[in-house]
Design a protein around this motif. Structure first.
Motif, PDB file in Angstrom:
ATOM      1  N   VAL A 132       0.861  -1.189   0.000  1.00 25.22           N
ATOM      2  CA  VAL A 132       0.000   0.000   0.000  1.00 25.22           C
ATOM      3  C   VAL A 132       0.894   1.235   0.000  1.00 25.22           C
ATOM      4  O   VAL A 132       1.777   1.367   0.848  1.00 25.22           O
ATOM      5  N   HIS A 133       0.660   2.133  -0.946  1.00 25.33           N
ATOM      6  CA  HIS A 133       1.458   3.361  -1.020  1.00 25.33           C
ATOM      7  C   HIS A 133       1.317   4.148   0.285  1.00 25.33           C
ATOM      8  O   HIS A 133       0.227   4.209   0.869  1.00 25.33           O
ATOM      9  N   PRO A 134       2.401   4.753   0.780  1.00 25.93           N
ATOM     10  CA  PRO A 134       2.343   5.425   2.089  1.00 25.93           C
ATOM     11  C   PRO A 134       1.532   6.711   2.070  1.00 25.93           C
ATOM     12  O   PRO A 134       1.440   7.395   1.051  1.00 25.93           O
ATOM     13  N   LEU A 135       0.968   7.017   3.217  1.00 26.79           N
ATOM     14  CA  LEU A 135       0.321   8.306   3.457  1.00 26.79           C
ATOM     15  C   LEU A 135       1.360   9.292   3.981  1.00 26.79           C
ATOM     16  O   LEU A 135       2.387   8.878   4.524  1.00 26.79           O
ATOM     17  N   PRO A 136       1.095  10.590   3.865  1.00 28.21           N
ATOM     18  CA  PRO A 136       1.992  11.557   4.526  1.00 28.21           C
ATOM     19  C   PRO A 136       1.929  11.358   6.034  1.00 28.21           C
ATOM     20  O   PRO A 136       0.954  10.822   6.556  1.00 28.21           O
ATOM     21  N   GLU A 137       2.985  11.790   6.731  1.00 32.32           N
ATOM     22  CA  GLU A 137       3.024  11.610   8.175  1.00 32.32           C
ATOM     23  C   GLU A 137       1.820  12.268   8.841  1.00 32.32           C
ATOM     24  O   GLU A 137       1.330  13.300   8.400  1.00 32.32           O
ATOM     25  N   LYS A 138       1.392  11.665   9.941  1.00 32.38           N
ATOM     26  CA  LYS A 138       0.241  12.179  10.676  1.00 32.38           C
ATOM     27  C   LYS A 138       0.575  13.484  11.387  1.00 32.38           C
ATOM     28  O   LYS A 138      -0.250  14.393  11.469  1.00 32.38           O
ATOM     29  N   PHE A 139       1.805  13.583  11.886  1.00 29.71           N
ATOM     30  CA  PHE A 139       2.173  14.734  12.692  1.00 29.71           C
ATOM     31  C   PHE A 139       2.868  15.792  11.853  1.00 29.71           C
ATOM     32  O   PHE A 139       3.203  15.573  10.691  1.00 29.71           O
ATOM     33  N   VAL A 140       3.118  16.929  12.458  1.00 31.24           N
ATOM     34  CA  VAL A 140       3.689  18.069  11.760  1.00 31.24           C
ATOM     35  C   VAL A 140       5.078  17.725  11.255  1.00 31.24           C
ATOM     36  O   VAL A 140       5.900  17.193  11.995  1.00 31.24           O
ATOM     37  N   VAL A 141       5.322  18.007   9.979  1.00 35.60           N
ATOM     38  CA  VAL A 141       6.636  17.795   9.405  1.00 35.60           C
ATOM     39  C   VAL A 141       7.609  18.809   9.990  1.00 35.60           C
ATOM     40  O   VAL A 141       7.279  19.980  10.151  1.00 35.60           O
ATOM     41  N   LYS A 142       8.797  18.357  10.322  1.00 40.14           N
ATOM     42  CA  LYS A 142       9.798  19.260  10.897  1.00 40.14           C
ATOM     43  C   LYS A 142      10.045  20.430   9.958  1.00 40.14           C
ATOM     44  O   LYS A 142      10.241  20.274   8.767  1.00 40.14           O
ATOM     45  N   GLY A 143      10.040  21.616  10.496  1.00 40.38           N
ATOM     46  CA  GLY A 143      10.269  22.811   9.695  1.00 40.38           C
ATOM     47  C   GLY A 143       8.992  23.566   9.400  1.00 40.38           C
ATOM     48  O   GLY A 143       9.020  24.739   9.052  1.00 40.38           O
ATOM     49  N   MET A 144       7.837  22.896   9.538  1.00 37.47           N
ATOM     50  CA  MET A 144       6.563  23.583   9.357  1.00 37.47           C
ATOM     51  C   MET A 144       6.233  24.363  10.629  1.00 37.47           C
ATOM     52  O   MET A 144       6.427  23.868  11.741  1.00 37.47           O
ATOM     53  N   VAL A 145       5.746  25.570  10.462  1.00 37.65           N
ATOM     54  CA  VAL A 145       5.466  26.407  11.623  1.00 37.65           C
ATOM     55  C   VAL A 145       4.303  25.853  12.422  1.00 37.65           C
ATOM     56  O   VAL A 145       4.373  25.680  13.631  1.00 37.65           O
ATOM     57  N   GLU A 146       3.234  25.502  11.764  1.00 38.59           N
ATOM     58  CA  GLU A 146       2.087  24.928  12.461  1.00 38.59           C
ATOM     59  C   GLU A 146       1.234  24.130  11.483  1.00 38.59           C
ATOM     60  O   GLU A 146       1.345  24.254  10.283  1.00 38.59           O
ATOM     61  N   ARG A 147       0.407  23.259  12.062  1.00 38.72           N
ATOM     62  CA  ARG A 147      -0.229  22.199  11.289  1.00 38.72           C
ATOM     63  C   ARG A 147      -1.200  22.711  10.237  1.00 38.72           C
ATOM     64  O   ARG A 147      -1.468  22.019   9.256  1.00 38.72           O
ATOM     65  N   PHE A 148      -1.756  23.887  10.414  1.00 42.14           N
ATOM     66  CA  PHE A 148      -2.796  24.328   9.495  1.00 42.14           C
ATOM     67  C   PHE A 148      -2.366  25.515   8.631  1.00 42.14           C
ATOM     68  O   PHE A 148      -3.204  26.263   8.148  1.00 42.14           O
ATOM     69  N   ASN A 149      -1.055  25.696   8.469  1.00 47.53           N
ATOM     70  CA  ASN A 149      -0.665  26.753   7.543  1.00 47.53           C
ATOM     71  C   ASN A 149      -0.830  26.260   6.099  1.00 47.53           C
ATOM     72  O   ASN A 149      -0.971  25.063   5.838  1.00 47.53           O
ATOM     73  N   GLU A 150      -0.827  27.172   5.155  1.00 44.36           N
ATOM     74  CA  GLU A 150      -1.160  26.843   3.769  1.00 44.36           C
ATOM     75  C   GLU A 150      -0.175  25.858   3.155  1.00 44.36           C
ATOM     76  O   GLU A 150      -0.576  24.953   2.414  1.00 44.36           O
ATOM     77  N   ASP A 151       1.124  26.026   3.448  1.00 44.44           N
ATOM     78  CA  ASP A 151       2.129  25.132   2.875  1.00 44.44           C
ATOM     79  C   ASP A 151       1.910  23.698   3.336  1.00 44.44           C
ATOM     80  O   ASP A 151       1.995  22.751   2.543  1.00 44.44           O
ATOM     81  N   PHE A 152       1.636  23.529   4.625  1.00 45.79           N
ATOM     82  CA  PHE A 152       1.422  22.182   5.163  1.00 45.79           C
ATOM     83  C   PHE A 152       0.186  21.540   4.536  1.00 45.79           C
ATOM     84  O   PHE A 152       0.216  20.376   4.132  1.00 45.79           O
ATOM     85  N   ILE A 153      -0.882  22.302   4.454  1.00 45.21           N
ATOM     86  CA  ILE A 153      -2.135  21.765   3.904  1.00 45.21           C
ATOM     87  C   ILE A 153      -1.961  21.377   2.441  1.00 45.21           C
ATOM     88  O   ILE A 153      -2.417  20.319   2.002  1.00 45.21           O
ATOM     89  N   GLU A 154      -1.270  22.219   1.673  1.00 46.50           N
ATOM     90  CA  GLU A 154      -1.063  21.915   0.255  1.00 46.50           C
ATOM     91  C   GLU A 154      -0.152  20.706   0.074  1.00 46.50           C
ATOM     92  O   GLU A 154      -0.389  19.859  -0.791  1.00 46.50           O
ATOM     93  N   THR A 155       0.893  20.619   0.902  1.00 47.53           N
ATOM     94  CA  THR A 155       1.792  19.458   0.830  1.00 47.53           C
ATOM     95  C   THR A 155       1.027  18.174   1.127  1.00 47.53           C
ATOM     96  O   THR A 155       1.171  17.166   0.435  1.00 47.53           O
TER      97      THR A 155
END
Length: 406
Positions: A112-135
């Motif tokens: 099964v192809h992997p999902l993105p990590e559940k938790f905040v990726v290191k370097g992201m300021v916070e979980r709901f910023n635009e870059d994180f959501i788009e990634t």
């Protein structure tokens, strides 16, 4: 950057090539009654794709107890088992996680192809910023399309429900899965099998394991290096953005150099725009592919462990039958089922392994070629900017007759 990427070349990808052999260990006889036939994979499946999925339009939801993001999932299909040709639903991350878990439960030795990590990726300021959501949206889109392209997963009832059921219906359907005690029982069995280990693992699966370990080291290293390069290029871009205004400001106090300084400022600004586009391209097109396949190595390791657990269970039943006199008929039935399950698991993994390697090499080769083309385009544009500057300065110098550029 390109030279670093190309270190993972075709030779490396084939270093520990695994045969797709069709033969079994002597203790693993082929059973006509087994379910192997459902794991025959179509070579030209991509040419007959009849289901298309898009993940887009993220929305934020705030409740009294949590804040979360949902994504629109649009499906278009010509398959007869669907009630309509187009569906639109909204799903949150935990729904994708549920689908992945269900596919792994139903097909423990398929990849099964992997999902993105559940938790905040290191370097992201916070979980709901635009870059994180788009990634995350891009990764979820890629995940569903990998499932849609898979010859077995795409026909799963769970996948169909995920794509078509209203939110309330999906919630009810999810509750129909195996209960906590059932899942705990399977976990205990898996742990016991892992402790026992396997005694006679077929060589082809040992070779797979060695390949995965080598591939994991290469792709993880390349993923980390590429992310570091992009971070450094972002820092370089920020520094470069300060140069243009500095040259422009300087031109105001240097009458003799005013025009060349203004020209340099213009060149720097144009290179800034090209560099910004180059960083975006790497961030959008290369890093996601490398990172997903780095995550995929953990999936592969888990699949191989589950295969080993199935074999360990079969070996344990074989030993029990040989040492116990009572209930031999019942134990023989259990052993036959375990043997069929092992044969089924082995054939499923071998077929899916071949498919996965083909997809992996296609995806990585495409990412490297795309990066090479974009690099060439980037450097050609920057080169043209500075050549234009040099040409203008030579023309001015020749007109004044006082500078030798030879």
């Amino acid at each position: 950057l390109l030279s670093q990427q190309l270190r993972l070349n075709e030779r490396d990808l084939h270093d520990t090539t695994v045969t797709d052999g069709s033969s079994f260990n002597a203790s693993m006889q082929t059973s006509p009654a087994s379910m192997i036939n459902q794991y025959k994979f179509e070579e030209d499946a991509e040419d007959t794709k009849d289901i298309f999925v898009t993940v887009d339009n993220p929305e934020s939801h705030v409740t009294a107890i949590e804040t979360y993001i949902t994504y629109r999932v649009v499906t278009k299909t010509t398959r007869s088992e669907f009630d309509s040709s187009e569906f639109e639903v909204r799903r949150r991350y935990q729904d994708f996680l549920w689908l992945k878990g269900r596919l792994e439960e139903a097909h423990p030795t398929l990849i099964v192809h992997p999902l993105p990590e559940k938790f905040v990726v290191k370097g992201m300021v916070e979980r709901f910023n635009e870059d994180f959501i788009e990634t995350r949206r891009r990764a979820l889109h890629r995940f569903l399309n990998k499932i849609a392209e898979h010859p077995i997963f795409s026909s799963s009832e769970d996948f169909k429900i995920f794509l078509t059921a209203a939110s309330g219906e999906l919630t009810s359907y999810k509750k129909q899965g195996p209960g906590f005690l059932s899942r705990m029982g399977e976990t205990v069995k898996a742990v016991a099998a892992a402790v026992r280990g396997v005694r006679n693992r077929p060589q082809e699966f040992t070779e797979m394991q060695e390949y995965v370990e080598a591939f994991s080291q290469k792709i993880s290293s390349l993923d980390k290096v590429t992310q570091r390069i992009v971070r450094e290029q972002k820092e370089y871009l920020e520094e470069l953005k300060e140069c243009g205004p500095t040259y422009a400001l300087w031109s105001q106090s240097e009458e003799e150099l005013a025009e060349p300084l203004k020209d340099v400022a213009g060149c720097v600004d144009r290179c800034c725009k090209e560099t910004e586009e180059q960083v975006k391209n790497l961030n959008d097109n290369l890093i996601p592919v490398l990172h997903e396949y780095a995550l995929c190595t953990e999936t592969l390791k888990a699949v191989l462990r589950r295969r080993d657990n199935i074999q360990a269970d079969f070996e344990a039943k074989t030993e029990a039958l040989a040492t116990k006199k009572a209930d031999r008929d019942t134990m023989r039935d259990d052993l036959d089922k375990a043997e069929d399950r092992l044969e089924w698991a082995n054939n499923a993994l071998k077929s899916d392994w071949t498919r996965w390697q083909k997809d992996m090499r296609t995806d990585l080769r495409s990412a490297f070629v795309d990066t090479a083309e974009r690099n060439v385009n980037y450097y050609e544009k920057c080169l043209a900017v500075w050549e234009s500057f040099l040409h203008s300065q030579r023309t001015d110098a020749e007109g004044n007759g006082n500078v030798d550029f030879s």
